[in-house]
Design an enzyme around this catalytic site. Structure first.
Site, mmCIF file in Angstrom:
data_model
loop_
_atom_site.group_PDB
_atom_site.id
_atom_site.type_symbol
_atom_site.label_atom_id
_atom_site.label_comp_id
_atom_site.label_asym_id
_atom_site.label_seq_id
_atom_site.Cartn_x
_atom_site.Cartn_y
_atom_site.Cartn_z
ATOM 1 C CE LYS A 1 -10.849 83.425 80.685
ATOM 2 N NZ LYS A 1 -9.841 84.273 81.296
ATOM 3 C CG LEU B 1 -8.609 81.384 94.722
ATOM 4 C CD1 LEU B 1 -7.618 82.516 94.969
ATOM 5 C CD2 LEU B 1 -8.733 80.518 95.968
ATOM 6 C CG ASN C 1 -14.242 87.264 81.656
ATOM 7 O OD1 ASN C 1 -15.041 88.025 81.124
ATOM 8 N ND2 ASN C 1 -13.638 87.558 82.785
ATOM 9 N N GLY D 1 -1.528 88.221 90.014
ATOM 10 C CA GLY D 1 -2.804 88.535 89.361
ATOM 11 C C GLY D 1 -4.028 88.575 90.265
HETATM 12 P P1 NAP Z 1 -4.811 80.083 77.081
HETATM 13 O O1 NAP Z 1 -5.813 80.709 76.162
HETATM 14 O O2 NAP Z 1 -4.780 78.601 77.211
HETATM 15 O O3 NAP Z 1 -3.351 80.619 76.618
HETATM 16 C C1 NAP Z 1 -2.183 80.091 77.191
HETATM 17 C C2 NAP Z 1 -0.960 80.873 76.733
HETATM 18 O O4 NAP Z 1 0.182 80.345 77.424
HETATM 19 C C3 NAP Z 1 -0.657 80.778 75.231
HETATM 20 O O5 NAP Z 1 -0.100 81.988 74.792
HETATM 21 C C4 NAP Z 1 0.393 79.652 75.196
HETATM 22 O O6 NAP Z 1 1.267 79.743 74.097
HETATM 23 C C5 NAP Z 1 1.173 79.954 76.460
HETATM 24 N N1 NAP Z 1 1.892 78.777 76.946
HETATM 25 C C6 NAP Z 1 1.356 77.650 77.475
HETATM 26 N N2 NAP Z 1 2.339 76.782 77.793
HETATM 27 C C7 NAP Z 1 3.505 77.362 77.427
HETATM 28 C C8 NAP Z 1 4.869 76.958 77.477
HETATM 29 N N3 NAP Z 1 5.222 75.770 77.976
HETATM 30 N N4 NAP Z 1 5.810 77.810 77.016
HETATM 31 C C9 NAP Z 1 5.458 79.033 76.514
HETATM 32 N N5 NAP Z 1 4.178 79.466 76.431
HETATM 33 C C10 NAP Z 1 3.216 78.644 76.879
HETATM 34 O O7 NAP Z 1 -4.982 80.617 78.566
HETATM 35 P P2 NAP Z 1 -5.552 82.055 79.053
HETATM 36 O O8 NAP Z 1 -7.004 81.943 79.355
HETATM 37 O O9 NAP Z 1 -5.086 83.071 78.080
HETATM 38 O O10 NAP Z 1 -4.805 82.212 80.467
HETATM 39 C C11 NAP Z 1 -3.407 82.488 80.512
HETATM 40 C C12 NAP Z 1 -2.956 82.680 81.964
HETATM 41 O O11 NAP Z 1 -3.577 83.845 82.529
HETATM 42 C C13 NAP Z 1 -3.341 81.520 82.888
HETATM 43 O O12 NAP Z 1 -2.269 81.302 83.770
HETATM 44 C C14 NAP Z 1 -4.548 82.033 83.638
HETATM 45 O O13 NAP Z 1 -4.662 81.441 84.910
HETATM 46 C C15 NAP Z 1 -4.195 83.530 83.763
HETATM 47 N N6 NAP Z 1 -5.386 84.388 83.926
HETATM 48 C C16 NAP Z 1 -5.514 85.101 85.081
HETATM 49 C C17 NAP Z 1 -6.594 85.940 85.257
HETATM 50 C C18 NAP Z 1 -6.742 86.737 86.532
HETATM 51 O O14 NAP Z 1 -7.848 87.205 86.799
HETATM 52 N N7 NAP Z 1 -5.683 86.936 87.282
HETATM 53 C C19 NAP Z 1 -7.579 86.057 84.257
HETATM 54 C C20 NAP Z 1 -7.400 85.323 83.080
HETATM 55 C C21 NAP Z 1 -6.301 84.483 82.922
HETATM 56 P P3 NAP Z 1 0.972 78.931 72.716
HETATM 57 O O15 NAP Z 1 0.021 79.785 71.930
HETATM 58 O O16 NAP Z 1 2.294 78.793 72.096
HETATM 59 O O17 NAP Z 1 0.360 77.607 73.108
#
Ligand code: NAP
Length: 299
Positions: free
Chosen positions: A88, A32, A109, A268
């Protein structure tokens, strides 16, 4: 450049006077960010004509192409970039400089154009704190916070909580390797006293009894409708406040459970808006209107 989506090969030098901004990620079509930023740029253009030539787009970019895309975007006249999954953390060695807060978070980011290359910042931590305050009236100082995940977003969340003097963070992740790495990095800056960690499926029973616990989902579990809930909330005190960083879908299984348990809860969207406003501030040196961003995303 319009709001439409580009691939690496479609990135071309911008016409004279045009200024490009973009979000890079894979997948990216759900993002978005162009709606938020272009609405805020239109608002800025009402007061300063130069912003009429600023446009924010999105680029679908696989992890392996980041090294090629960054110099190309820099050469083509882009002045600011946002990064989302999976870039990131991987971007760190490609930057010419990095903001100290982003260095502590170990994730970036927002990239700002500088003469000698891209400068990395992190606005996710700021966005989360502002979002928690706005959506759930949470103040991080003295709070106890349970953070689910150990990826880029969780690292930013954890560092922000510690920097803002929370009492304790409980960090939980599926894979133990990544969890250990994050705890080690945070302990170097903040010490280890306020950090407790455990595997996602081995939640210590005392955590559920903490009054006013702030629970933050920073895993990607919930992005797909068929995803399971990262933790079960039955047994948690109703005074807990639950924030899911996911905003699309607007209601995840975690938020459904929070509602069922009569806990305050929010998705979020507020974090998205506040991290975006801070990034646009960095690029424009302007005073960005958060309400114009909300209007952009609602439209
Ligand atoms: P990321 O670096 O890819 O990290 C993903 C995380 O999710 C890791 O801790 C991973 O665990 C866990 N995960 C993935 N699949 C899983 C599963 N099946 N079971 C349990 N844990 C699982 O992603 P990120 O950038 O940190 O983003 C994480 C989330 O935050 C996303 O949904 C993103 O859209 C959201 N976000 C939102 C905002 C906002 O502004 N609202 C900003 C940033 C991020 P492992 O280490 O075990 O793989």
């Amino acid at each position: 450049m319009h709001d439409n989506q580009l691939t690496l090969d479609q990135i071309k030098p911008l016409a004279d006077g045009r200024v490009g901004l973009a979000v890079l990620g894979f997948p990216i079509n759900h993002s978005l960010s162009p709606h938020l930023h272009n609405a805020a740029l239109a608002q800025l253009a009402c007061h300063d004509e130069k912003f009429k030539n600023w446009k924010y787009g999105k680029v679908e970019l696989a992890a392996s192409d980041l090294g090629k895309a960054l110099p190309k975007l820099w050469d083509c006249g882009y002045k600011g970039l946002n990064l989302t999954i999976p870039h990131k953390v991987e971007v760190l060695p490609l930057l010419s400089s990095i903001d100290p807060d982003a260095e502590i978070m170990g994730a970036v980011n927002t990239l700002v154009w500088k003469e000698d290359g891209w400068h990395g910042c992190n606005t996710d931590g700021y966005g989360l704190e502002a979002g928690l305050r706005e959506s759930l009236s949470v103040e991080l100082e003295n709070a106890q916070v349970l953070i689910l995940g150990a990826g880029g977003a969780a690292r930013a969340a954890a560092a922000q909580c510690l920097k803002s003097r929370c009492k304790k963070i409980w960090l939980a992740n599926r894979s133990i390797g990544r969890l250990t790495e994050v705890v080690h990095a945070l302990s170097k800056t903040f010490g280890s006293k306020r950090i407790q960690s455990f595997q996602l499926d081995s939640l210590p029973s005392e955590v559920g009894n903490i009054k006013g616990l702030v629970i933050i989902n920073a895993t990607s579990l919930g992005l797909k409708r068929e995803d399971l809930c990262p933790i079960e909330l039955d047994g948690f005190d109703p005074s807990c406040k639950v924030y899911d960083m996911i905003y699309n879908p607007a209601v995840t299984k975690l938020l459904e459970q929070a509602k069922y348990g009569k806990m305050s809860h929010a998705n979020g969207l507020s974090m998205l808006v506040h991290q975006a406003a801070r990034a646009l501030d960095l690029w424009t040196q302007g005073s960005v209107s958060v309400s114009s961003m909300y209007s952009g995303v609602r439209a």
